[in-house]
Each structure stands twice: as structure tokens, then as C-alpha cells.
Design an enzyme around this catalytic site. Structure first.
Site, PDB file in Angstrom:
ATOM      1  N   HIS A 342     -11.645-106.877  64.748  1.00  0.00           N
ATOM      2  CA  HIS A 342     -10.636-107.639  64.016  1.00  0.00           C
ATOM      3  C   HIS A 342      -9.414-106.813  63.662  1.00  0.00           C
ATOM      4  CE1 HIS A 342     -11.610-106.540  59.614  1.00  0.00           C
ATOM      5  NE2 HIS A 342     -12.120-105.636  60.391  1.00  0.00           N
ATOM      6  N   GLU A 348      -8.205-101.007  55.039  1.00  0.00           N
ATOM      7  CA  GLU A 348      -9.612-100.725  54.753  1.00  0.00           C
ATOM      8  C   GLU A 348      -9.885 -99.219  54.809  1.00  0.00           C
ATOM      9  OE1 GLU A 348     -12.060-102.855  57.523  1.00  0.00           O
ATOM     10  OE2 GLU A 348     -10.845-104.665  57.434  1.00  0.00           O
ATOM     11  N   HIS A 375      -8.618 -97.766  58.287  1.00  0.00           N
ATOM     12  CA  HIS A 375      -8.121 -98.760  59.237  1.00  0.00           C
ATOM     13  C   HIS A 375      -7.016 -99.505  58.504  1.00  0.00           C
ATOM     14  CE1 HIS A 375     -12.485 -98.485  60.857  1.00  0.00           C
ATOM     15  NE2 HIS A 375     -11.711 -97.595  61.441  1.00  0.00           N
ATOM     16  N   HIS A 381      -9.754-102.758  64.982  1.00  0.00           N
ATOM     17  CA  HIS A 381     -10.964-101.953  64.873  1.00  0.00           C
ATOM     18  C   HIS A 381     -12.180-102.859  64.940  1.00  0.00           C
ATOM     19  CE1 HIS A 381     -10.124-103.151  60.722  1.00  0.00           C
ATOM     20  NE2 HIS A 381     -11.414-103.007  60.485  1.00  0.00           N
TER      21      HIS A 381
HETATM   22  O1  LIG Z   1     -16.371-102.267  59.407  1.00  0.00           O
HETATM   23  C1  LIG Z   1     -15.368-102.772  58.917  1.00  0.00           C
HETATM   24  O2  LIG Z   1     -14.264-102.747  59.459  1.00  0.00           O
HETATM   25  C2  LIG Z   1     -15.522-103.563  57.641  1.00  0.00           C
HETATM   26  C3  LIG Z   1     -15.923-104.932  57.952  1.00  0.00           C
HETATM   27  C4  LIG Z   1     -17.229-105.309  57.806  1.00  0.00           C
HETATM   28  C5  LIG Z   1     -17.625-106.571  58.134  1.00  0.00           C
HETATM   29  O3  LIG Z   1     -18.887-106.906  57.913  1.00  0.00           O
HETATM   30  C6  LIG Z   1     -16.722-107.479  58.657  1.00  0.00           C
HETATM   31  C7  LIG Z   1     -15.389-107.112  58.781  1.00  0.00           C
HETATM   32  C8  LIG Z   1     -15.000-105.826  58.408  1.00  0.00           C
HETATM   33  O4  LIG Z   1     -13.723-105.453  58.417  1.00  0.00           O
HETATM   34 FE   LIG Z   2     -12.686-103.913  59.070  1.00  0.00          FE
END
Ligand SMILES: O=C(O)Cc1cc(O)ccc1O
Ligand SMILES: [Fe+2]
Length: 444
Positions: A342, A348, A375, A381
Site C-alpha cells: 500500500h 509510518e 515508510h 511498501h
Molecule cells: O506493515 C505496515 O506497513 C503496517 C501495516 C500493517 C497492516 O496490518 C496493514 C497496513 C499497514 O500499513
Molecule cells: Fe504500512
């Protein structure tokens, strides 16, 4: 720090009492009769104590979000000498302007071992952040590595509250409100302006800190989840009053608008004999988190794992959310179960308290306990190549993800790294390659 000091702190930490609940009116007195009844500020406070209000929100904020406490102390906080600037060490503050914000995905290994004699405060190292401390917006991400207790000094942060996430080594937090034990797997929150000292219960300690300049962290609304679930209010533990009657020089370090200021008091300011209110420190055991997820199909958005949120003026848009990825069952049918690929308008920062994270390969050079990844806004990512391939081929029997405890600081503004974070030896090179080799399968 000597083994005897460790031992003494450990003994103290073993038998701590707490007052449970989130956002409620706690009250506590270390000496019977120290807390006034029926009023906050009697003509003469009980036992010759001084009454003092500590306001974490404006006087006039709505009742539902108002935070303040009344403290009854040996000496009023106002009686202190002037503060003067001291070196910030590796602490940095918002606005973060040393370097340009970077859209690249970045990942760090744990902080290197600190020099002998490094306490929690000296061991704070800022990775980055956003907003502006003077505007009370945004957040900073710090890490800490320490091998010594703070002695004869206390710290307080006027810029924001501190959410401490230990990854290695239990801590004893001596605060104006009393004592808290925070071990790996717990989080501790020190509200804005509250003085505290960190003692180590083991030889060394390491972890993460989210400094929240914005509105105080609160529990997220539960909406259709109902009246229970996620982090339950009763699992938040505030200290009970415990005061130090220490005469002698104590260094009081105050973080103010990004800089450290110091004054030497002739006594310990952890001299609060009784208090009541809701602007209080607390600990929370992340293993108490009631994890809610999909029992049909698809991977829910990670907002379902929100422990605490710092709201903004826009409904649903947090200045920063604190999110935990705790042990849970995965049962989704016909579902790609790890976090999806996504791009997110929110930024994040992820850290790992123990074990492994289900979207990333563990082990050396990967996402490891004490390390972290950033991120930033809109950076693409998701699962790394190995995770993607394994999860795409996995047999979808119910499976428990039980080998890790990861967390995320998710913030509405991009995170600008500090110069030291981008120059650090422990910044991994080649993080992008974890997504290399994700070949095309589509044939037109
Ligand atoms: O690992 C990540 O990037 C965090 C993340 C975890 C998830 O369960 C869904 C979207 C997300 O960004
Ligand atoms: Fe994420």
C-alpha cells in the site's frame, strides 16, 4: 550503575501498587490526611503541604478532553533557581529542518551500545519527526540506549508527552505521582511537564519514545466494536503517591521548545505527598490488548490495532496513533494474510519489541528488535518478497501469529529524519532490495 543499586530498584519495583483506569479522576495520598477533601485549595493545605495545579490542557477545554491534576507537595514547584541551557546531546526537536524530508523507505538496526555511564536522558537519540513544538503540533521519534540509572537528576518535557516503549531492560520510573515499572512489552506514558527519573532494573535498557507535541493520547472510540475491546481502560495503571524527602543538589532538566535547560534545586522535586486528577502517568501492558480482526476474509486496516490516539481537529485524523501488532489468530479465507502492499497518506514508523513481524523477514539485516523502519507519506511498501511468496502459497489453515510484538507510530505529517539518523552507521543500506524480484506474473 552498581549491582546493589539495581537490586534496590528491583526490590522496590516488585511490590508497586497502582490505581487503575484511563482518563478517570485518580487520587492518592502517601501520608493519611495529606489530600484535602471537599476543595482543591484550602486556606492552608493539609500537613503544611503546598497545593499546586498542573494543567495538561487549557483550563477551558471541554470536560471530556480536559486534563489537570492537583499536587500537594513539600515545596512549591515555583521556588527554583533560573534554568540555563545545556547541551542537547543527540536530542533534536521540531521543526525538523536539518535535512530535506526524504521519500525513500528507510530502515535502521538497533542503536549501538552507549558509552559506560549513559543514563536514559543522555541516551536519547532523535530519529526524526514533524510539526512544531512551539505550536504544540506533531511528534518526534526518539530511541534510547542506557546502561546507568539517572541519579541526582530528573527530567521533564514541556514540549509534549512521552510514550516510552521499552524493548530491552525493565525500567523503574520515579515520577512526581509515584513509581511505575515498565518492562519490554509495556508502554509508559509521562504527561507533558511531569518530572521523572529513570532507574534501570537490569544492566542496560533500550527502547523507543514517541514524543507527542499535540493533544494528549487518548483511547480511540470503538464505534460498532461496542463498549469493550482493543485497549481496555481498566488495564491502564497510574502510580500511587510516593514522595522523596531528599535535601541536597538535584539537577532538574527541562526540555523546552526543543532544547534542554537545567537548574540545580536544593531538594528533589519528586516531593508530592498526595495528588488527585487525570493528568497522570501510566503504564499499559501491550499483552492485555484485545486484538480484533477479520474472521471472514481480507486483512483489515491496522487502525483496528490502535492502542492510543492523539486526535487532531479533523475527526478521525490523528496527529499520531500508537498501534500494536500483538499475537493473534489469522483465519481469513481466500485472503492474503500479511499486511498488504500500500501507499498511505499517513507516515509510518515501525519498531519491533520482540520476535518478528509478519510482513518482514527477521534476522540480521532485516527488521529486528530494537530496529525501526520509516515508510513516509505515500511511499510504496508492504510485505517483502519472501513474505509475499510464502503467504501467496500458504495453506490457509487457522494460524496463530505468536512470535512477535511490533508497533507503529503513525502520523498525519511526513517525518523528516535528523541528520544523525541519515548519517548513522546503523542505517541499513539497500532496504529497497527487499522488494526486488517481485516478478510480473500477468501475461497479456
Ligand atoms: O506493515 C505496515 O506497513 C503496517 C501495516 C500493517 C497492516 O496490518 C496493514 C497496513 C499497514 O500499513
Ligand atoms: Fe504500512
Amino acid at each position: 550503575m552498581s549491582g546493589t543499586d539495581n537490586e534496590r530498584a528491583r526490590k522496590t519495583a516488585e511490590s508497586l501498587a497502582y490505581s487503575s483506569g484511563f482518563g478517570n479522576e485518580h487520587s492518592s495520598e502517601a501520608v493519611p490526611g495529606a489530600l484535602p477533601h471537599g476543595r482543591n485549595s484550602p486556606q492552608r493545605a493539609p500537613l503544611g503541604l503546598y497545593a499546586e495545579q498542573l494543567s495538561g490542557t487549557a483550563f477551558t477545554e471541554p470536560r471530556s478532553s480536559n486534563r489537570r491534576s492537583w499536587l500537594y507537595r513539600v515545596r512549591p514547584s515555583a521556588a527554583h533557581p533560573a534554568f540555563s541551557r545545556i547541551d542537547n546531546g543527540a536530542l533534536r526537536g521540531a521543526p525538523f529542518t536539518e535535512v530535506e524530508a526524504d521519500p525513500n523507505r528507510l530502515r535502521w538496526d538497533p542503536l549501538p551500545e552507549p558509552a559506560a555511564g549513559t543514563d536514559f536522558l543522555a541516551g536519547l537519540w532523535t530519529l526524526g519527526g514533524n510539526g512544531d513544538a512551539t505550536q504544540r503540533t506533531g511528534m518526534a521519534i526518539h530511541l534510547y540506549a542506557a546502561n546507568s540509572s539517572m541519579t541526582d537528576r530528573v527530567f521533564s518535557d514541556a514540549d509534549g508527552e512521552l510514550l516510552i516503549v521499552p524493548e530491552r531492560g525493565a525500567l523503574l520510573l520515579r515520577t512526581e505521582f509515584g513509581l511505575l515499572r515498565a518492562a519490554p512489552g509495556h508502554v509508559a506514558l509521562i504527561p507533558r511537564g511531569v518530572r521523572f527519573r529513570v532507574e534501570l532494573l537490569e544492566d542496560s535498557a533500550r527502547g523507543y519514545v514517541c514524543e507527542n507535541y499535540g493533544r494528549p493520547f487518548t483511547l480511540p472510540d470503538l464505534g460498532p466494536i461496542g463498549a469493550n475491546g482493543l485497549a481496555n481502560a481498566r488495564d491502564f495503571l497510574a502510580p500511587v503517591a510516593a514522595y522523596e524527602d531528599v535535601e541536597g543538589p538535584v539537577q532538574v532538566v527541562n526540555k523546552f521548545c526543543g532544547n534542554l535547560w537545567s537548574a540545580t534545586y536544593g531538594h528533589s522535586p519528586l516531593d508530592v505527598v498526595a495528588w488527585h486528577g487525570n493528568h497522570v502517568p501510566y503504564v499499559y501492558d501491550l499483552r492485555r490488548f484485545n486484538v480484533i480482526g477479520s474472521i471472514s476474509y481480507d486483512h483489515p486496516d491496522p487502525s483496528i490495532f490502535t492502542v492510543l490516539t492523539s486526535p487532531s481537529d479533523t475527526p478521525g485524523l490523528a496527529g499520531v496513533d500508537f498501534v500494536v501488532f500483538a499475537p493473534r489468530w489469522l483465519v481469513g479465507e481466500d485472503t492474503f494474510r500479511p499486511p498488504y502492499f500500500h501507499r498511505n497518506v499517513m507516515s509510518e514508523y515501525m519498531g519491533l519489541i520482540e520476535g518478528a513481524y509478519d510482513a518482514k523477514t527477521a534476522g540480521k539485516g532485516g527488521f529486528v528488535p530494537g530496529g525501526g523502519s520509516l515508510h513516509n507519506m505515500m511511499s510504496a511498501h508492504g510485505p517483502d518478497r519472501d513474505t509475499f511468496e510464502a503467504a501467496s502459497a500458504a495453506e490457509l489453515a487457522p494460524r496463530k501469529v505468536s512470535d512477535g510484538l511490533a508497533f507503529m507510530f503513525e502520523t498525519r505529517w511526513p517525518v523528516t529524519a535528523t541528520a544523525q539518523a541519515l548519517a548513522a552507521d546503523h542505517l541499513q543500506s539497500g532496504y529497497d532490495t527487499v522488494w526486488q524480484g517481485l516478478e510480473r506474473h500477468f501475461r497479456s
